[in-house]
Scaffold this motif. Structure first.
Motif, PDB file in Angstrom:
ATOM      1  N   SER A 106       8.409 -27.516  65.922  1.00  0.00           N
ATOM      2  CA  SER A 106       7.153 -28.257  65.839  1.00  0.00           C
ATOM      3  C   SER A 106       7.107 -29.363  66.877  1.00  0.00           C
ATOM      4  CB  SER A 106       6.995 -28.848  64.436  1.00  0.00           C
ATOM      5  OG  SER A 106       8.097 -29.688  64.135  1.00  0.00           O
ATOM      6  N   ILE A 107       8.286 -29.871  67.282  1.00  0.00           N
ATOM      7  CA  ILE A 107       8.312 -30.918  68.310  1.00  0.00           C
ATOM      8  C   ILE A 107       7.847 -30.346  69.645  1.00  0.00           C
ATOM      9  CG2 ILE A 107       9.798 -32.477  69.621  1.00  0.00           C
ATOM     10  CD1 ILE A 107      11.557 -32.735  67.139  1.00  0.00           C
ATOM     11  N   SER A 108       8.383 -29.163  70.007  1.00  0.00           N
ATOM     12  CA  SER A 108       7.993 -28.586  71.295  1.00  0.00           C
ATOM     13  C   SER A 108       6.538 -28.149  71.286  1.00  0.00           C
ATOM     14  CB  SER A 108       8.895 -27.397  71.647  1.00  0.00           C
ATOM     15  OG  SER A 108       8.689 -26.335  70.733  1.00  0.00           O
ATOM     16  N   LEU A 109       6.034 -27.723  70.118  1.00  0.00           N
ATOM     17  CA  LEU A 109       4.654 -27.294  70.035  1.00  0.00           C
ATOM     18  C   LEU A 109       3.685 -28.433  70.290  1.00  0.00           C
ATOM     19  CD1 LEU A 109       4.767 -24.868  66.989  1.00  0.00           C
ATOM     20  CD2 LEU A 109       4.473 -24.274  69.382  1.00  0.00           C
ATOM     21  N   VAL A 142      -0.791 -23.665  77.590  1.00  0.00           N
ATOM     22  CA  VAL A 142      -1.339 -23.936  76.266  1.00  0.00           C
ATOM     23  C   VAL A 142      -1.304 -25.434  76.025  1.00  0.00           C
ATOM     24  CG1 VAL A 142      -1.126 -23.512  73.793  1.00  0.00           C
ATOM     25  CG2 VAL A 142      -0.539 -21.698  75.429  1.00  0.00           C
ATOM     26  N   GLY A 143      -2.477 -26.032  75.938  1.00  0.00           N
ATOM     27  CA  GLY A 143      -2.606 -27.449  75.638  1.00  0.00           C
ATOM     28  C   GLY A 143      -3.772 -27.632  74.697  1.00  0.00           C
ATOM     29  N   GLU A 144      -4.744 -28.434  75.096  1.00  0.00           N
ATOM     30  CA  GLU A 144      -5.960 -28.527  74.306  1.00  0.00           C
ATOM     31  C   GLU A 144      -6.718 -27.200  74.326  1.00  0.00           C
ATOM     32  OE1 GLU A 144      -7.371 -31.293  72.515  1.00  0.00           O
ATOM     33  OE2 GLU A 144      -5.225 -31.755  72.664  1.00  0.00           O
ATOM     34  N   LYS A 180      -7.282 -26.307  70.777  1.00  0.00           N
ATOM     35  CA  LYS A 180      -6.123 -26.971  70.175  1.00  0.00           C
ATOM     36  C   LYS A 180      -5.180 -25.964  69.519  1.00  0.00           C
ATOM     37  CE  LYS A 180      -8.471 -31.381  69.441  1.00  0.00           C
ATOM     38  NZ  LYS A 180      -8.854 -32.444  68.477  1.00  0.00           N
ATOM     39  N   PRO A 181      -4.819 -24.928  70.271  1.00  0.00           N
ATOM     40  CA  PRO A 181      -3.991 -23.871  69.685  1.00  0.00           C
ATOM     41  C   PRO A 181      -2.533 -24.315  69.544  1.00  0.00           C
ATOM     42  CG  PRO A 181      -4.299 -23.468  72.009  1.00  0.00           C
ATOM     43  CD  PRO A 181      -5.111 -24.690  71.693  1.00  0.00           C
ATOM     44  N   LYS A 182      -1.841 -23.736  68.605  1.00  0.00           N
ATOM     45  CA  LYS A 182      -0.428 -24.028  68.382  1.00  0.00           C
ATOM     46  C   LYS A 182       0.356 -22.725  68.384  1.00  0.00           C
ATOM     47  CE  LYS A 182      -1.141 -28.319  65.781  1.00  0.00           C
ATOM     48  NZ  LYS A 182      -0.862 -29.046  64.513  1.00  0.00           N
ATOM     49  N   VAL A 183       1.289 -22.632  69.317  1.00  0.00           N
ATOM     50  CA  VAL A 183       2.106 -21.433  69.437  1.00  0.00           C
ATOM     51  C   VAL A 183       3.145 -21.414  68.321  1.00  0.00           C
ATOM     52  CG1 VAL A 183       3.697 -20.147  70.902  1.00  0.00           C
ATOM     53  CG2 VAL A 183       1.776 -21.377  71.939  1.00  0.00           C
ATOM     54  N   VAL A 184       3.212 -20.306  67.619  1.00  0.00           N
ATOM     55  CA  VAL A 184       4.237 -20.127  66.585  1.00  0.00           C
ATOM     56  C   VAL A 184       5.497 -19.548  67.193  1.00  0.00           C
ATOM     57  CG1 VAL A 184       4.809 -18.921  64.448  1.00  0.00           C
ATOM     58  CG2 VAL A 184       2.499 -19.816  64.795  1.00  0.00           C
ATOM     59  N   LEU A 208       1.749 -14.182  72.877  1.00  0.00           N
ATOM     60  CA  LEU A 208       1.793 -15.529  72.320  1.00  0.00           C
ATOM     61  C   LEU A 208       1.165 -15.487  70.933  1.00  0.00           C
ATOM     62  CD1 LEU A 208       0.522 -17.588  75.407  1.00  0.00           C
ATOM     63  CD2 LEU A 208       2.881 -17.114  74.761  1.00  0.00           C
ATOM     64  N   ASN A 209       1.966 -15.724  69.925  1.00  0.00           N
ATOM     65  CA  ASN A 209       1.479 -15.753  68.553  1.00  0.00           C
ATOM     66  C   ASN A 209       1.134 -17.184  68.165  1.00  0.00           C
ATOM     67  OD1 ASN A 209       1.889 -12.899  67.808  1.00  0.00           O
ATOM     68  ND2 ASN A 209       4.060 -13.372  68.128  1.00  0.00           N
ATOM     69  N   PHE A 210      -0.094 -17.380  67.696  1.00  0.00           N
ATOM     70  CA  PHE A 210      -0.586 -18.715  67.384  1.00  0.00           C
ATOM     71  C   PHE A 210      -0.778 -18.883  65.875  1.00  0.00           C
ATOM     72  CE2 PHE A 210      -1.969 -17.895  71.713  1.00  0.00           C
ATOM     73  CZ  PHE A 210      -1.757 -19.105  72.367  1.00  0.00           C
ATOM     74  N   GLU A 211      -0.827 -20.137  65.473  1.00  0.00           N
ATOM     75  CA  GLU A 211      -1.322 -20.414  64.134  1.00  0.00           C
ATOM     76  C   GLU A 211      -2.767 -19.920  64.022  1.00  0.00           C
ATOM     77  OE1 GLU A 211      -0.949 -24.541  63.201  1.00  0.00           O
ATOM     78  OE2 GLU A 211       1.243 -24.493  63.087  1.00  0.00           O
ATOM     79  N   ASP A 212      -3.250 -19.794  62.824  1.00  0.00           N
ATOM     80  CA  ASP A 212      -4.612 -19.317  62.569  1.00  0.00           C
ATOM     81  C   ASP A 212      -4.748 -17.820  62.794  1.00  0.00           C
ATOM     82  OD1 ASP A 212      -5.460 -21.948  61.963  1.00  0.00           O
ATOM     83  OD2 ASP A 212      -5.790 -22.342  64.104  1.00  0.00           O
ATOM     84  N   ASP A 213      -3.614 -17.109  62.731  1.00  0.00           N
ATOM     85  CA  ASP A 213      -3.638 -15.643  62.678  1.00  0.00           C
ATOM     86  C   ASP A 213      -4.280 -14.989  63.894  1.00  0.00           C
ATOM     87  OD1 ASP A 213      -2.482 -15.666  60.054  1.00  0.00           O
ATOM     88  OD2 ASP A 213      -4.467 -16.170  59.258  1.00  0.00           O
ATOM     89  N   PHE A 214      -3.888 -15.448  65.075  1.00  0.00           N
ATOM     90  CA  PHE A 214      -4.336 -14.742  66.269  1.00  0.00           C
ATOM     91  C   PHE A 214      -3.246 -14.782  67.320  1.00  0.00           C
ATOM     92  CE2 PHE A 214      -5.339 -18.978  67.766  1.00  0.00           C
ATOM     93  CZ  PHE A 214      -5.326 -18.915  69.153  1.00  0.00           C
ATOM     94  N   ALA A 215      -3.396 -13.933  68.302  1.00  0.00           N
ATOM     95  CA  ALA A 215      -2.418 -13.849  69.391  1.00  0.00           C
ATOM     96  C   ALA A 215      -3.155 -13.563  70.690  1.00  0.00           C
ATOM     97  CB  ALA A 215      -1.388 -12.756  69.112  1.00  0.00           C
ATOM     98  N   LEU A 216      -2.494 -13.883  71.790  1.00  0.00           N
ATOM     99  CA  LEU A 216      -2.959 -13.516  73.124  1.00  0.00           C
ATOM    100  C   LEU A 216      -1.878 -12.639  73.740  1.00  0.00           C
ATOM    101  CD1 LEU A 216      -5.336 -14.063  75.126  1.00  0.00           C
ATOM    102  CD2 LEU A 216      -3.863 -15.786  76.192  1.00  0.00           C
ATOM    103  N   ILE A 217      -2.275 -11.441  74.143  1.00  0.00           N
ATOM    104  CA  ILE A 217      -1.339 -10.480  74.734  1.00  0.00           C
ATOM    105  C   ILE A 217      -1.643 -10.384  76.219  1.00  0.00           C
ATOM    106  CG2 ILE A 217      -0.483  -8.116  74.654  1.00  0.00           C
ATOM    107  CD1 ILE A 217      -1.673  -7.956  71.790  1.00  0.00           C
ATOM    108  N   LEU A 218      -0.614 -10.533  77.029  1.00  0.00           N
ATOM    109  CA  LEU A 218      -0.793 -10.516  78.482  1.00  0.00           C
ATOM    110  C   LEU A 218       0.162  -9.510  79.105  1.00  0.00           C
ATOM    111  CD1 LEU A 218      -0.494 -13.895  77.582  1.00  0.00           C
ATOM    112  CD2 LEU A 218      -2.070 -13.860  79.519  1.00  0.00           C
ATOM    113  N   ARG A 219      -0.325  -8.819  80.121  1.00  0.00           N
ATOM    114  CA  ARG A 219       0.504  -7.845  80.832  1.00  0.00           C
ATOM    115  C   ARG A 219       0.411  -8.076  82.333  1.00  0.00           C
ATOM    116  NH1 ARG A 219      -0.411  -1.891  78.005  1.00  0.00           N
ATOM    117  NH2 ARG A 219       0.261  -2.488  75.897  1.00  0.00           N
ATOM    118  N   ALA A 220       1.542  -7.860  82.990  1.00  0.00           N
ATOM    119  CA  ALA A 220       1.603  -7.915  84.451  1.00  0.00           C
ATOM    120  C   ALA A 220       2.110  -6.574  84.968  1.00  0.00           C
ATOM    121  CB  ALA A 220       2.511  -9.044  84.914  1.00  0.00           C
TER     122      ALA A 220
END
Length: 659
Positions: free
Chosen positions: A16-19, A40-42, A74-78, A108-120
């Motif tokens: 939680s500190i790093s988040l 990931v910030g504001e 204001k996302p928070k990475v889990v 990236l799995n976030f609080e609030d039951d969502f994720a962002l999936i990225l591919r390169a």
């Protein structure tokens, strides 16, 4: 399906500190040349660079739901998950039989039951949202930004701007070659959009795996150097109208984009990146990112070529019956197809009374036509307007499947809001149950549906040859743009094959006896150059029978291939592609209105001796577009051929081993 998969899964848990701090995450393409960075910030921003050159500047992404929740504010990475994937996809009815699918992925799995999936990937990047919420969610807006570091030139296809609805379009508009800053602020364009960066780099923006969600348009962003996604709101009220009452016009839209399952993947947002223009001629990003096939048995799906009636206005000659929409005329088309190895015929608009689909006009005996075609080994396809089919889908599919129809060409959808996208999927699934193939006209660009439902064998969404019947569009210019832009999205039903060919001075738009712009060989080369698993012969059988050499070449070109190689090209100037089926190669090249000379390196051939049947522009092709020369010569992989193309010209060849 053979899969050679190497998975390397790393799970990072953040305290939680790093988040509480801004977090940066980076993945690279397998070759290490492309960097995809997420901050990931504001907010959530993403950026892309290739070999230290910025392609996409930091750009905000978010998804807003009806309850006021904004996924990305204001996302928070889990936690995060990283993996490297290397697969081989056995492609179905595609430009190659195997697609190598190698990428690095970050989730990236976030609080609030969502994720962002990225591919390169080595050829570009993609991202998508994922939600795992209970029940149904309502999406009110999506923020998809594409910021650039300079005011670069773009190829931007404006949507039509009708008074009733900017989102109701044919998806056939031309590309404006304009700076990002000059894109009009009060309208939208449709993907793919191509942007020119310094150093010859190109960035193409499009999407994949579009399901139960509106398609992505693009418009001018907040800064002069940016583009942003724009999406058609959900249609609440519609009225019948348009061409012969076959369309459904939206008269009222909701204040939301989609009502959809709370647990789902959302469409991929894609940026395809090339260092050389020719790389755009052979890109698989959309196919790779589409959902795999949902049809277990695909053995009945047999795309091919089709003798088509509408473009040539049924203008056959030298027969002892009145030509037109009648049983005798279609038997003539069937005889032509059977005699020349053409797999199908199509009954385009007119075989059924206006606005209907379950009846025929008195001049058509459909059962007799299908029976006669079957006796000759020729398949029969039927054209249908969108609205009659949507209103009687189950009955129509049952009736025509039982009758022996092979497929339907469906026209005049002219939208890509969620309701229309749902129609595509419903029709594709139900048609597959009845073993019917589909060709979507009046259609939005492909987003990979042809991989998910391989019975979908082509899409329009392109300003095809039909437009020469009424338009003075610069087609050789357009023809040399679309393989680098529109074809990135997938196959396109351009409908080539004109046997009347004119230079710029002699061209006239003639509706009932049309001609093409450019040379005969330009038309022949399009059968190789353009991806089209279901490919039409636009001209009439009489004209083809008068041109047996050209017809034999067209008939010999497959519509799906085992291998594709991009040989050379420059957007809007020229393009050259080689494709292989079995041990036979096919080469097609075209130019714009500039005459051109290019060197064709034959090193793509294996060892051994080959014979090439070559069609090239004749000495007088610049004056008389039908002038061509056919020659046969022995070649090998050590050879280089000098190709000379007349203004609006082309070059085509069939290359096979010497026995």
């Amino acid at each position: 399906m053979k899969k050679l998969q190497h998975l390397s899964l790393l799970l990072f848990l953040y305290t939680s500190i790093s988040l509480a701090q801004n977090s940066k995450f980076v993945i690279q393409s397998p070759d290490g040349e492309i960097n995809l960075e997420v901050n990931v910030g504001e907010q959530i921003t993403w950026s892309v660079s290739k070999n230290n050159q910025q392609v996409i500047m930091p750009s905000v992404v978010s998804l807003a739901l009806e309850n006021g929740e904004i996924l990305g504010r204001k996302p928070k990475v889990v936690n995060t998950e990283e993996e490297e994937v290397s697969n081989s996809i056995d492609a179905i009815n595609y430009k190659k039989d195997v697609v190598k699918d190698h990428y690095n992925q970050l989730k990236l799995n976030f609080e609030d039951d969502f994720a962002l999936i990225l591919r390169a990937y080595d050829s570009g990047v993609a991202y998508r949202f994922f939600t795992s919420k209970n029940g149904e969610v309502t999406v009110t807006s999506e923020e998809a930004n594409f910021n650039f570091s300079g005011d670069y030139m773009s190829y931007f296809p404006y949507a039509n701007d009708p008074a009733h609805d900017v989102y109701q379009i044919s998806f056939e508009n031309l590309y404006e070659h304009i700076p990002l800053s000059e894109i009009k602020k009060d309208t939208v364009g449709f993907a793919p959009v191509l942007v020119e960066l310094p150093g010859g780099i190109k960035a193409a923006i499009t999407e994949a795996d579009l399901e139960s969600y509106p398609g992505m348009f693009l418009k001018a962003g907040e800064s002069k150097n940016s583009l942003k996604g724009d999406f058609a709101p959900y249609p609440l009220e519609e009225v019948q109208g348009g061409h012969n009452g076959l369309q459904s016009y939206v008269t009222k839209r909701a204040e939301y984009l989609a009502k959809t399952s709370g647990t789902r993947n959302f469409p991929w947002r894609i940026v395809i990146i090339s260092e050389e223009d020719k790389e755009l001629l052979n890109n698989d990003m959309v196919y790779k990112l589409a959902s795999p096939s949902r049809i277990k048995d695909v053995s009945w799906i047999k795309p091919g070529k089709v003798a088509w009636d509408w473009w040539n206005d049924w203008n056959i000659s030298g027969v002892d019956f009145p030509a037109g929409i009648n049983t005798q005329t279609y038997k003539y088309y069937i005889d032509f197809a059977a005699d020349n190895g053409i797999e199908n015929i199509l009954l385009d608009e007119g075989w059924a009374p206006k606005g209907e689909i379950l009846n025929t006009i008195p001049e058509i005996d459909l059962e007799e036509i299908i029976s006669y075609a079957g006796s000759k080994g020729v398949g029969v396809w039927l054209w249908s307007g969108y609205l009659p089919l949507a209103q009687q889908m189950d009955k129509a599919l049952e009736v025509y499947s039982q009758m022996g129809v092979k497929g339907l060409k469906v026209d005049f959808m002219n939208r890509d809001d969620q309701a229309m996208v749902d129609f595509y999927y419903e029709l594709s699934e139900k048609a597959a149950r009845h073993k019917l193939m589909l060709d979507f006209h009046g259609a939005y660009k492909p987003t990979g549906l042809q991989r998910t439902y391989p019975n979908v064998v082509n899409f329009e969404g392109v300003r095809g040859l039909e437009n020469v019947k009424w338009s003075n569009t610069d087609f050789p210019l357009y023809d040399t743009r679309i393989p680098f832009i529109r074809m990135l999205a997938g196959p396109m039903d351009y409908t080539p094959g004109a046997m009347k060919n004119a230079n710029k001075a002699n061209f006239r738009a003639v509706n009932s006896a049309p001609m093409s712009q450019g040379t005969r060989v330009h038309q022949l080369a399009l059968y190789v150059l353009y991806e089209a698993p279901f490919n039409m012969l636009a001209d009439n059988p009489t004209n083809y029978m008068d041109e047996p050499e050209s017809t034999a070449f067209i008939a010999s070109v497959p519509t799906v291939f085992d291998e594709t190689i991009a040989l050379d090209g420059k957007v809007g100037e020229f393009a050259a592609i080689a494709r292989r089926k079995g041990n036979t190669w096919y080469v097609g090249a075209i130019t714009n209105w500039d005459s051109r000379k290019i060197n064709l390196d034959l090193s793509f051939l294996p060892e051994g001796e080959f014979e090439a049947i070559i069609f090239k522009d004749g000495v007088n092709a610049a004056r008389e577009g039908t002038d061509y020369k056919r020659e046969v010569k022995h070649i090998s992989a050590d050879d280089q051929l000098e190709i000379r193309m007349a203004p609006g010209g082309g070059w085509a060849a069939k290359i096979y081993p010497v026995k």
